[in-house]
Design an enzyme around this catalytic site. Structure first.
Site, PDB file in Angstrom:
ATOM      1  N   ARG A  12      -8.584  -0.371   4.505  1.00 24.91           N
ATOM      2  CA  ARG A  12      -7.751   0.649   3.840  1.00 24.91           C
ATOM      3  C   ARG A  12      -6.406   0.058   3.426  1.00 24.91           C
ATOM      4  O   ARG A  12      -5.760   0.553   2.498  1.00 24.91           O
ATOM      5  CB  ARG A  12      -7.508   1.837   4.775  1.00 24.91           C
ATOM      6  CG  ARG A  12      -8.726   2.708   5.013  1.00 24.91           C
ATOM      7  CD  ARG A  12      -8.376   3.947   5.799  1.00 24.91           C
ATOM      8  NE  ARG A  12      -7.236   4.631   5.195  1.00 24.91           N
ATOM      9  CZ  ARG A  12      -6.449   5.457   5.867  1.00 24.91           C
ATOM     10  NH1 ARG A  12      -6.658   5.688   7.147  1.00 24.91           N
ATOM     11  NH2 ARG A  12      -5.437   6.061   5.263  1.00 24.91           N
ATOM     12  N   ASP A  55       4.164   0.817  12.153  1.00 23.98           N
ATOM     13  CA  ASP A  55       2.934   0.205  11.628  1.00 23.98           C
ATOM     14  C   ASP A  55       2.712  -1.192  12.187  1.00 23.98           C
ATOM     15  O   ASP A  55       1.590  -1.695  12.163  1.00 23.98           O
ATOM     16  CB  ASP A  55       2.977   0.140  10.101  1.00 23.98           C
ATOM     17  CG  ASP A  55       2.901   1.521   9.490  1.00 23.98           C
ATOM     18  OD1 ASP A  55       3.179   1.662   8.289  1.00 23.98           O
ATOM     19  OD2 ASP A  55       2.591   2.475  10.228  1.00 23.98           O
ATOM     20  N   CYS A 101      -5.771   8.218   9.452  1.00 23.22           N
ATOM     21  CA  CYS A 101      -5.909   7.604  10.779  1.00 23.22           C
ATOM     22  C   CYS A 101      -5.542   8.619  11.858  1.00 23.22           C
ATOM     23  O   CYS A 101      -4.578   9.343  11.750  1.00 23.22           O
ATOM     24  CB  CYS A 101      -4.947   6.411  10.911  1.00 23.22           C
ATOM     25  SG  CYS A 101      -5.523   5.014   9.969  1.00 23.22           S
ATOM     26  N   ARG A 161       0.089  14.592  13.000  1.00 18.71           N
ATOM     27  CA  ARG A 161       0.514  14.395  11.607  1.00 18.71           C
ATOM     28  C   ARG A 161       0.606  15.722  10.845  1.00 18.71           C
ATOM     29  O   ARG A 161      -0.099  15.965   9.866  1.00 18.71           O
ATOM     30  CB  ARG A 161      -0.422  13.401  10.917  1.00 18.71           C
ATOM     31  CG  ARG A 161      -0.507  12.128  11.738  1.00 18.71           C
ATOM     32  CD  ARG A 161      -1.248  11.036  11.079  1.00 18.71           C
ATOM     33  NE  ARG A 161      -0.399  10.386  10.076  1.00 18.71           N
ATOM     34  CZ  ARG A 161      -0.822   9.320   9.383  1.00 18.71           C
ATOM     35  NH1 ARG A 161      -2.032   8.876   9.559  1.00 18.71           N
ATOM     36  NH2 ARG A 161      -0.039   8.753   8.503  1.00 18.71           N
ATOM     37  N   LYS A 210       0.855  -1.203   0.000  1.00 14.31           N
ATOM     38  CA  LYS A 210       0.000   0.000   0.000  1.00 14.31           C
ATOM     39  C   LYS A 210       0.887   1.247   0.000  1.00 14.31           C
ATOM     40  O   LYS A 210       0.674   2.169  -0.797  1.00 14.31           O
ATOM     41  CB  LYS A 210      -0.885   0.026   1.240  1.00 14.31           C
ATOM     42  CG  LYS A 210      -1.572   1.356   1.505  1.00 14.31           C
ATOM     43  CD  LYS A 210      -2.442   1.357   2.719  1.00 14.31           C
ATOM     44  CE  LYS A 210      -1.707   1.672   3.985  1.00 14.31           C
ATOM     45  NZ  LYS A 210      -1.391   3.106   4.193  1.00 14.31           N
ATOM     46  N   ASN A 211       1.915   1.242   0.857  1.00  8.43           N
ATOM     47  CA  ASN A 211       2.699   2.466   1.055  1.00  8.43           C
ATOM     48  C   ASN A 211       3.730   2.712  -0.026  1.00  8.43           C
ATOM     49  O   ASN A 211       4.350   3.780  -0.048  1.00  8.43           O
ATOM     50  CB  ASN A 211       3.335   2.460   2.445  1.00  8.43           C
ATOM     51  CG  ASN A 211       2.270   2.625   3.525  1.00  8.43           C
ATOM     52  OD1 ASN A 211       1.116   2.934   3.225  1.00  8.43           O
ATOM     53  ND2 ASN A 211       2.641   2.378   4.755  1.00  8.43           N
TER      54      ASN A 211
HETATM   55  C1  EPZ Z   1       3.994   7.034   6.311  1.00  9.09           C
HETATM   56  O1  EPZ Z   1       3.178   8.032   6.905  1.00  9.09           O
HETATM   57  C2  EPZ Z   1       3.108   5.797   6.192  1.00  9.09           C
HETATM   58  N1  EPZ Z   1       1.958   6.084   5.338  1.00  9.09           N
HETATM   59  C3  EPZ Z   1       2.613   5.388   7.589  1.00  9.09           C
HETATM   60  O2  EPZ Z   1       1.859   4.186   7.451  1.00  9.09           O
HETATM   61  C4  EPZ Z   1       3.838   5.109   8.463  1.00  9.09           C
HETATM   62  O3  EPZ Z   1       3.407   4.813   9.769  1.00  9.09           O
HETATM   63  C5  EPZ Z   1       4.762   6.337   8.490  1.00  9.09           C
HETATM   64  O4  EPZ Z   1       5.115   6.717   7.146  1.00  9.09           O
HETATM   65  C6  EPZ Z   1       6.038   6.078   9.271  1.00  9.09           C
HETATM   66  O5  EPZ Z   1       6.713   5.006   8.709  1.00  9.09           O
HETATM   67  C7  EPZ Z   1       2.111   5.992   4.003  1.00  9.09           C
HETATM   68  O6  EPZ Z   1       3.192   5.734   3.498  1.00  9.09           O
HETATM   69  C8  EPZ Z   1       0.891   6.234   3.170  1.00  9.09           C
HETATM   70  P1  EPZ Z   1       5.994  10.462   8.350  1.00  9.09           P
HETATM   71  P2  EPZ Z   1       3.681   9.582   6.935  1.00  9.09           P
HETATM   72  O7  EPZ Z   1       5.856  11.690   7.528  1.00  9.09           O
HETATM   73  O8  EPZ Z   1       4.336   9.900   5.643  1.00  9.09           O
HETATM   74  C9  EPZ Z   1       6.293  13.738  11.738  1.00  9.09           C
HETATM   75  C10 EPZ Z   1      -0.024   2.801   7.653  1.00  9.09           C
HETATM   76  O9  EPZ Z   1      -0.580   2.271   8.627  1.00  9.09           O
HETATM   77  N2  EPZ Z   1       6.146  14.722  10.656  1.00  9.09           N
HETATM   78  O10 EPZ Z   1       7.239   9.645   8.223  1.00  9.09           O
HETATM   79  O11 EPZ Z   1       2.577  10.416   7.399  1.00  9.09           O
HETATM   80  C11 EPZ Z   1       4.959  13.070  12.055  1.00  9.09           C
HETATM   81  O12 EPZ Z   1       4.247  13.857  12.971  1.00  9.09           O
HETATM   82  C12 EPZ Z   1       0.441   4.234   7.743  1.00  9.09           C
HETATM   83  O13 EPZ Z   1       0.204   2.229   6.553  1.00  9.09           O
HETATM   84  C13 EPZ Z   1       6.289  16.084  10.937  1.00  9.09           C
HETATM   85  O14 EPZ Z   1       6.525  16.464  12.076  1.00  9.09           O
HETATM   86  O15 EPZ Z   1       4.778   9.476   8.081  1.00  9.09           O
HETATM   87  C14 EPZ Z   1       5.353  11.760  12.654  1.00  9.09           C
HETATM   88  O16 EPZ Z   1       5.634  11.955  14.023  1.00  9.09           O
HETATM   89  C15 EPZ Z   1       0.154   4.852   9.113  1.00  9.09           C
HETATM   90  N3  EPZ Z   1       6.137  16.981   9.929  1.00  9.09           N
HETATM   91  C16 EPZ Z   1       6.653  11.435  11.945  1.00  9.09           C
HETATM   92  O17 EPZ Z   1       7.107  12.653  11.317  1.00  9.09           O
HETATM   93  C17 EPZ Z   1       5.862  16.596   8.647  1.00  9.09           C
HETATM   94  O18 EPZ Z   1       5.758  17.469   7.751  1.00  9.09           O
HETATM   95  C18 EPZ Z   1       6.496  10.350  10.881  1.00  9.09           C
HETATM   96  O19 EPZ Z   1       5.717  10.868   9.867  1.00  9.09           O
HETATM   97  C19 EPZ Z   1       5.706  15.211   8.374  1.00  9.09           C
HETATM   98  C20 EPZ Z   1       5.855  14.289   9.385  1.00  9.09           C
END
Ligand code: EPZ
Length: 419
Positions: free
Chosen positions: A400, A308, A116, A121, A22-23
């Site tokens: 999802r 995850d 979610c 986020r 998915k990701n």
């Molecule tokens: C991706 O989400 C995945 N989703 C998530 O999987 C996964 O948990 C996550 O990466 C971490 O591996 C998809 O790929 C569609 P991040 P993403 O940006 O991109 C902070 C699932 O269940 N952050 O790496 O949203 C944020 O708050 C989903 O498949 C900022 O502060 O994750 C978090 O604490 C859930 N500012 C951390 O980084 C930003 O601009 C990780 O977020 C962006 C993120």
């Protein structure tokens, strides 16, 4: 209300092929907007999230259709640059379409993403990077109006304060056809990033270092559509391993990349499972009694333990003798599945980002409610091993990210069905 019913306690065994990731598929679907013509994405999983991504592309003027396991996308008709609030609210990763829309159209209107509720986020890293690449961003009431200065974004040296997966993907989609060179420092190194870079390079992009902490992109004038096979889903693979392990069973997973589970397989082995890797396959045989892992499970960016998988591994640890400690370092609200696991009789204490699980074999079936995508999968894993009947509601979350999860476990011998 639709539900999945599990009559738990049966040992599972058999073999499984893993769905596409998915990701990896979501950013690649977004990236198809960068080329005019027909992209063929094999192994694209048919999920609520990929359906939402197709709705976004259709709204923008692209054509999408499913043929067997492939998703065919033709973005030559792209003529709109706004994603509706409703569609943005359905999926967090809708924000990574922003970079691609700006690259293709020069301007975009989107909204703060939903998805979610596992944490606030924010998207500051995405926005800051796009501004450095020459994009004006005006935010008002959650609406983002973005416009490229001049007729094309330009490359930039980006330093991410956190290796954000989504921000890395957004920057990649903006940079591949920007003018000049972009360097992403402290980039996310998740395998899904490497898969996106492989797809983009097959379309004619010039990316070096995909999947490493420093990614260099030399902008090109245009990309060509291509045919690509998406990587297997490592979290779905691990979910199946945990589900089988919870029942004391055995499973042979085909066409997975064991290297993508390098932080997970040792935990399962530490809990008493026999784990063997044969090339692109993984064999796991669990004992009737599992033991709590000796070390706390601390979620970290890749290659650390994946956030995850935390809910799903917690479900497994509910059946492991001893105390398992979880530390969730990525998202601030990712223990929402704990009250639902406690309905099954689990003994779990939460203090901030730490959860302490006292394992037992005495969990009993109950009615439980999905709280988010991976939390929903955790309830199914727990139901497989709990004695008696478990009913899992709010399937919209688990659907999802998992293609017919109940059918996958049913093929392994579980007494599980959806009604
Ligand atoms: C991706 O989400 C995945 N989703 C998530 O999987 C996964 O948990 C996550 O990466 C971490 O591996 C998809 O790929 C569609 P991040 P993403 O940006 O991109 C902070 C699932 O269940 N952050 O790496 O949203 C944020 O708050 C989903 O498949 C900022 O502060 O994750 C978090 O604490 C859930 N500012 C951390 O980084 C930003 O601009 C990780 O977020 C962006 C993120």
């Amino acid at each position: 209300m639709e539900k999945i019913v599990v009559n738990g306690g049966k040992k599972l065994e058999g073999e499984c092929k893993i769905q596409g990731s998915k990701n990896a598929s979501l950013p690649i679907i977004g990236a198809t907007m960068l080329s005019s013509g027909e992209n063929i994405l094999h192994m694209c999983p048919m999920l609520r999230d990929t359906e939402t991504a197709c709705k976004i592309l259709q709204l923008l003027g692209c054509k999408t259709n499913w043929q067997e396991d492939a998703l065919i996308i033709n973005s030559s008709g792209l003529c709109n640059n706004e994603i509706s609030k409703n569609l943005m609210n359905q999926m967090r990763s809708s924000i990574i379409f922003l970079g691609a829309i700006l690259a293709r159209c020069g301007e975009a209107r989107v909204y703060f993403p939903g998805g979610c509720d596992i944490g606030s986020r924010p998207i500051d890293l995405h926005i800051d990077a796009l501004k450095k690449m020459g994009v004006d961003v005006n935010e008002c009431g959650g609406q983002l109006d973005c416009k490229v200065n001049g007729n094309r974004m330009h490359g930039a040296e980006i330093f991410l304060s956190f290796p954000s997966v989504g921000a890395t993907e957004n920057i990649l989609l903006a940079a591949v056809t920007a003018k000049g060179k972009t360097v992403i420092n402290n980039a996310a190194v998740e395998p899904e990033i490497e898969d996106l870079c492989n797809y983009l390079n097959k379309c004619g992009a010039k990316i070096v270092g995909g999947g490493t902490q420093i990614i260099q992109i030399d902008g090109v004038d245009s990309l060509k559509p291509c045919e690509y096979t998406i990587m297997p889903d490592r979290i779905v693979a691990a979910t199946l391993l945990c589900g089988v392990a919870a029942t004391g069973g055995e499973i042979f997973l085909k066409s997975v990349n064991a290297g993508n589970l390098s932080s997970v397989l040792p935990v399962l082995s530490d809990m008493g499972c026999r784990v063997r890797v044969f090339g692109k396959s993984i064999f796991l045989k669990a004992k009737d009694f599992l033991f709590a892992p000796k070390q706390p499970i601390r979620t970290m960016p890749y290659p650390g333990f994946p956030t995850d998988l935390q809910p799903i591994m917690m479900a497994l640890s509910c059946f492991a003798e001893g105390t398992t400690i979880f530390v969730e370092t990525i998202f601030e609200n990712r223990f929402r599945h704990v009250p639902e696991l406690k309905r099954l009789g689990a003994s779990i204490r939460v203090e901030g980002r730490v959860a302490v699980v006292e394992g037992s074999r005495e969990l009993r079936g109950a009615c439980v409610y999905g709280t988010d995508l991976r939390g929903g999968a955790a309830l199914i894993v727990a139901g497989l091993a709990a004695m008696g009947r478990t009913e899992i509601f709010r399937l919209c979350y688990v659907d999802r990210g998992y293609e017919k999860i109940e059918e996958q476990f049913s093929e392994l011998g579980a007494n599980i069905f959806r009604i």
